[in-house]
Design a protein around this motif. Sequence first.
Motif, mmCIF file in Angstrom:
data_model
loop_
_atom_site.group_PDB
_atom_site.id
_atom_site.type_symbol
_atom_site.label_atom_id
_atom_site.label_comp_id
_atom_site.label_asym_id
_atom_site.label_seq_id
_atom_site.Cartn_x
_atom_site.Cartn_y
_atom_site.Cartn_z
ATOM 1 N N ARG A 186 0.839 -1.182 0.000
ATOM 2 C CA ARG A 186 0.000 0.000 0.000
ATOM 3 C C ARG A 186 0.883 1.244 0.000
ATOM 4 O O ARG A 186 1.797 1.361 0.809
ATOM 5 C CB ARG A 186 -0.909 0.013 1.227
ATOM 6 C CG ARG A 186 -1.999 -1.039 1.164
ATOM 7 C CD ARG A 186 -3.061 -0.784 2.199
ATOM 8 N NE ARG A 186 -4.194 -1.666 2.025
ATOM 9 C CZ ARG A 186 -5.335 -1.549 2.695
ATOM 10 N NH1 ARG A 186 -5.476 -0.589 3.587
ATOM 11 N NH2 ARG A 186 -6.320 -2.384 2.492
ATOM 12 N N ASP B 224 0.994 5.566 -0.191
ATOM 13 C CA ASP B 224 0.309 6.845 -0.089
ATOM 14 C C ASP B 224 0.282 7.478 -1.483
ATOM 15 O O ASP B 224 1.303 7.575 -2.164
ATOM 16 C CB ASP B 224 1.068 7.744 0.892
ATOM 17 C CG ASP B 224 0.328 9.038 1.180
ATOM 18 O OD1 ASP B 224 -0.625 9.356 0.443
ATOM 19 O OD2 ASP B 224 0.713 9.743 2.141
ATOM 20 N N THR B 225 -0.894 7.922 -1.926
ATOM 21 C CA THR B 225 -1.008 8.480 -3.274
ATOM 22 C C THR B 225 -0.135 9.719 -3.446
ATOM 23 O O THR B 225 0.295 10.016 -4.578
ATOM 24 C CB THR B 225 -2.470 8.835 -3.583
ATOM 25 O OG1 THR B 225 -2.976 9.709 -2.552
ATOM 26 C CG2 THR B 225 -3.325 7.580 -3.643
ATOM 27 N N GLN B 226 0.154 10.439 -2.350
ATOM 28 C CA GLN B 226 1.018 11.601 -2.460
ATOM 29 C C GLN B 226 2.417 11.201 -2.938
ATOM 30 O O GLN B 226 3.049 11.927 -3.707
ATOM 31 C CB GLN B 226 1.105 12.317 -1.110
ATOM 32 C CG GLN B 226 1.981 13.567 -1.098
ATOM 33 C CD GLN B 226 1.488 14.617 -2.087
ATOM 34 O OE1 GLN B 226 0.307 14.931 -2.114
ATOM 35 N NE2 GLN B 226 2.396 15.139 -2.905
ATOM 36 N N ARG B 227 2.872 10.039 -2.492
ATOM 37 C CA ARG B 227 4.194 9.573 -2.917
ATOM 38 C C ARG B 227 4.203 9.232 -4.404
ATOM 39 O O ARG B 227 5.187 9.484 -5.107
ATOM 40 C CB ARG B 227 4.615 8.363 -2.082
ATOM 41 C CG ARG B 227 4.767 8.703 -0.602
ATOM 42 C CD ARG B 227 5.351 7.568 0.193
ATOM 43 N NE ARG B 227 5.517 7.963 1.593
ATOM 44 C CZ ARG B 227 6.104 7.226 2.526
ATOM 45 N NH1 ARG B 227 6.607 6.041 2.203
ATOM 46 N NH2 ARG B 227 6.205 7.659 3.765
#
Length: 646
Positions: A246, A248-251
């Motif tokens: 999983r 983080d979409t920010q990454r």
Amino acid sequence: MSDFEDMQELLNDFLTEAGELLSSVDNKLVELERSPDDAKLLNDIFRGFHTIKGGAGFLSVHALVELCHLTENLFDQLRNGKMKVNPEVLDVILSSTSAVRDMFDVLSTHRQPAAADAQLLERLQAALRGEAVAVVVPKAADPVVALPPVAILDAAATAASAGHEPDWALLYNALLGLSAPTVEPVAALLMSAPPVAVSPVEALLAAVIPDTRQGRRKSDDPNAEVAQTGRRGGDNKAGTRETTVRIDTQRLDDVLNLSGQIGLAKNRLLCLRRDLHAGDHGVDTMRVLDETVNELDHLVGDLQSAAMRTRMQPIGRLFQKYPRLARDLARKLGKEIELELHGEETELDRSIIDELADPLIHLVRNAVDHGIETPEERRAAGKSEKCVVRLSAQQVGDRILIQVSEDGRGMRPELLRRKAVEKGLLSAEAAMGLDDAASLKLIFMPGFSTKDQLSDVSGRGVGMDVVKTNIQKLNGHIEIDSHPGKGTTFSITLPLTLAILPVLVVRQAQQPFAIPLSLVHEIVRLEPEQVQTVSGRAALTIRNEVLPVRSLAGMLGRETIQPPRFGVLMQSGVTRFVLAVDSFAGREDVIVKPLVDIKSEGVAGVTLASDGSVVLVLEMDALLNKEQTETRESLFGSVSALSKAA
């Protein structure tokens, strides 16, 4: 053929989410045992199990739905105050969560699981009826009886005369002089098995195959079920390791943005290339080229860091497995413990987290089994009956520090030395020469154990050897700090990631070699007059510490062409030494590629240097194991001769 045609993607999503929910439920159940009146905690557990049951119902996994429904009813009784939380009820519930996890393992193969064990269902129903629940706590294994070959043959003959098939495995070991397999006791083992129509040859072949795993507990096998000792089925089983992560979409957005900026920089370079080909070599063109190359260098570095962050995961996902393990093992051994977790948000490369599972399992088991006293012993020592085992993680510079500590009985160095001598691992003379710090490290020797009797928990001397071996594979170190009567702390130091390895590039006869930077302490200049001979070996004194000098040429089996000019002070495990090299190129961050189908002792892999040349990455532990006597004359013989002639 799969039992879940056209639903495999849904099944995989369910297993990922339900597995995390179940791990959370396990941890909250352990907390509930400490806080039985916490209504919020009980509601969270109920919702988690209800969600698992709903997903199983959507996928038509009826066996899982039935088990979850009964367990959910038990949670409902606890929520409504019709029942009280007690260790016996929690034992039943935890047995149910273990069975649910076993069903997850079957579902991961896209097969429908069988119905839950009838005895477990009966225990759940008895608890719902308010009846006393039978306590099912696995007993420690009986002591192993090591029988001489004659006794084995006598026992086998007795069984044969009584009309039973002899135990061919026992006979095989007796004839070849091997140690007897585990028997409890032998006569009962031979007489309990019904007659089996099998030829002696087939029996002997069957007996040989299990012996390839001789010396390991069932719980040490990553493919084995070890629920009896607290490790849940499905935890880090070989072949079922998660292949998803999983993020983080920010990454991911950071990676995408940097990729776009690199694309723009590439377009600028293409334009500059066209201008240069057209003959524009002006000052402005060269200045823009220099700025663009510098910008691209920074962007590539940032992209590399951003890509690495996508692999970083909080170590809490690994830590959350251990409260249940510690609780079950403590219940089995009749001890009272509380496992505290700290630093769960600390991030580590996913590949390292996967490899840490087994070492931490052994350390937690070791703390509960060996380190912690019984409640009676703790009372006699003036301690609290409940022992706190602390599992923590923190980032220290570019390394991760993981510690497992407890305030138990501690380790006595003199006892460890005596046990090593008794088991034939050390001579009495060698043991007498060990200081206390070196004596503590004896527990990492294969076959070392302080237990006199074997059990399914400990006694074979395998666990701590596994810990050290796995930690070294991760380019890490493990240290022990122990004080008798006060407790023990194991400290593991690991790199943040294995994808990129910081190395020191040294040169031997103009050929570059890479050494892991984690082993390097400092670089010194080697002067012939500073190197002395101690016990026939070359040695160098650095800050009042006499260290052996080993030449890189000698370790690689090459002839010394010229005297080495530099020494690299290194430490590999407990061994400190000075590596003599011709020169060094500096520090680099490299990606190590393994040598496929090539086995070269002392070489961990290869990488490319900044100039495009191939560089061998050395494995110092393997090189240190080579017998090598380095003398002052072998290092500086020609120099000494020239100086004398002058």
